[in-house]
Write a protein that holds these residues in place. Structure first.
Motif, PDB file in Angstrom:
ATOM      1  N   ALA A   1      24.500  -9.213 -21.113  1.00 11.75           N
ATOM      2  CA  ALA A   1      25.456  -8.135 -20.840  1.00 11.75           C
ATOM      3  C   ALA A   1      24.822  -6.955 -20.110  1.00 11.75           C
ATOM      4  O   ALA A   1      25.544  -6.102 -19.584  1.00 11.75           O
ATOM      5  N   ILE A   2      23.496  -6.910 -20.077  1.00 13.39           N
ATOM      6  CA  ILE A   2      22.816  -5.820 -19.375  1.00 13.39           C
ATOM      7  C   ILE A   2      21.899  -6.376 -18.291  1.00 13.39           C
ATOM      8  O   ILE A   2      20.980  -5.704 -17.833  1.00 13.39           O
ATOM      9  N   ASN A   3      22.156  -7.595 -17.909  1.00 12.30           N
ATOM     10  CA  ASN A   3      21.302  -8.292 -16.951  1.00 12.30           C
ATOM     11  C   ASN A   3      21.056  -7.464 -15.695  1.00 12.30           C
ATOM     12  O   ASN A   3      19.934  -7.391 -15.187  1.00 12.30           O
ATOM     13  N   GLY A   4      22.090  -6.838 -15.199  1.00  9.55           N
ATOM     14  CA  GLY A   4      21.948  -6.059 -13.973  1.00  9.55           C
ATOM     15  C   GLY A   4      21.156  -4.780 -14.137  1.00  9.55           C
ATOM     16  O   GLY A   4      20.725  -4.189 -13.137  1.00  9.55           O
ATOM     17  N   ARG A   5      20.932  -4.345 -15.385  1.00  8.08           N
ATOM     18  CA  ARG A   5      20.243  -3.076 -15.640  1.00  8.08           C
ATOM     19  C   ARG A   5      18.771  -3.262 -16.010  1.00  8.08           C
ATOM     20  O   ARG A   5      18.011  -2.292 -15.963  1.00  8.08           O
ATOM     21  N   ILE A   6      18.396  -4.485 -16.396  1.00 11.15           N
ATOM     22  CA  ILE A   6      17.016  -4.679 -16.871  1.00 11.15           C
ATOM     23  C   ILE A   6      16.179  -5.528 -15.920  1.00 11.15           C
ATOM     24  O   ILE A   6      15.036  -5.849 -16.231  1.00 11.15           O
ATOM     25  N   HIS A   7      16.731  -5.876 -14.766  1.00 12.16           N
ATOM     26  CA  HIS A   7      15.945  -6.537 -13.724  1.00 12.16           C
ATOM     27  C   HIS A   7      15.171  -5.482 -12.950  1.00 12.16           C
ATOM     28  O   HIS A   7      15.357  -5.314 -11.740  1.00 12.16           O
ATOM     29  N   VAL A   8      14.321  -4.763 -13.645  1.00 11.85           N
ATOM     30  CA  VAL A   8      13.470  -3.738 -13.044  1.00 11.85           C
ATOM     31  C   VAL A   8      12.084  -3.902 -13.643  1.00 11.85           C
ATOM     32  O   VAL A   8      11.935  -4.456 -14.740  1.00 11.85           O
ATOM     33  N   PRO A   9      11.048  -3.452 -12.965  1.00 12.96           N
ATOM     34  CA  PRO A   9       9.694  -3.640 -13.493  1.00 12.96           C
ATOM     35  C   PRO A   9       9.516  -3.007 -14.872  1.00 12.96           C
ATOM     36  O   PRO A   9       9.811  -1.833 -15.078  1.00 12.96           O
ATOM     37  N   LYS A  10       9.063  -3.796 -15.802  1.00 11.95           N
ATOM     38  CA  LYS A  10       8.705  -3.348 -17.143  1.00 11.95           C
ATOM     39  C   LYS A  10       7.501  -4.154 -17.600  1.00 11.95           C
ATOM     40  O   LYS A  10       7.212  -5.220 -17.050  1.00 11.95           O
TER      41      LYS A  10
END
Length: 216
Positions: A140-149
């Motif tokens: 449900a947050i796939n688009g928000r957590i595809h960032v470098p971590k």
């Protein structure tokens, strides 16, 4: 990467562990020292046992991370209300979920987090169902957590064969590959079964040093 590619990229990965005691922070937000390069870290635990071995590793990691100046949030999946994903796709991979439950706490912390830590016992050769339910809701947050971590894995299991720990390590590796996250380390503790038995091993210290060695 589409769903088919995501499923097909899973492959077994080599296992390893990383390398004082401090009082472990209580669940919830633990304020670090406010250093300039402090990170926001979310620790997701999956053990239903109050004093589970993987939980102890998580606590030691948190103690080290807080001492290093980072801010840590701990979310205990097994003691929270997180409904399993039902593949309704109402969220569209980047929107509100039809279930309004404790995953909203995860959502609020994982999106701004600089690092996510997965702490789980092995249950029948896989991640605990409670933690897996949380991971499934990442959809449900796939688009928000595809960032470098950054990410880390803390895992315990009763047996000692590395091949039996490989499926969890492979799941972790392919998850990071898909999300574009980087592995900051892992502590994999074999041969611990009864509650608290990991205390008499080197692994709590390894978890602590993993947290203490983090730099923003």
């Amino acid at each position: 990467m589409d769903r088919r590619d995501f499923l097909q990229t899973a492959a077994l990965a080599a296992l390893g562990s990383v390398t004082a005691p401090l009082a472990a922070p209580a669940p919830g937000m633990a304020a670090g020292k406010g250093e300039k390069n402090a990170m926001k870290i979310l620790v997701l635990t999956g053990s239903p046992r109050k004093n589970g071995n993987s939980t102890l590793l998580a606590e030691r990691f948190m103690a080290g991370a807080v001492e290093a100046g980072h801010s840590v949030t701990r979310f205990d999946a097994a003691h929270s209300d997180v409904h399993p994903c039902i593949a309704c796709n109402s969220c569209g991979m980047d929107g509100p979920c039809v279930f309004r439950d404790d995953f909203e706490t995860v959502r609020g912390h994982i999106i701004p987090a600089d690092m996510v830590v997965f702490a789980t016992p092995m249950y029948y050769f896989g991640i605990s169902a409670q933690l897996k339910a949380v991971i499934d809701r990442f959809y449900a947050i796939n688009g928000r957590i595809h960032v470098p971590k950054r990410a880390a894995l803390l895992m315990t299991y009763a047996n000692t064969a590395p091949s039996q720990a490989a499926p969890i390590a492979a799941h972790y590796d392919v998850l990071l590959e898909y999300l574009g996250w980087s592995d900051a380390g892992r502590v994999i503790a074999p041969g611990v079964w009864t509650e608290g038995s990991v205390r008499d091993t080197p692994y709590p210290e390894q978890a602590y040093r993993l947290g203490a060695g983090l730099r923003g």
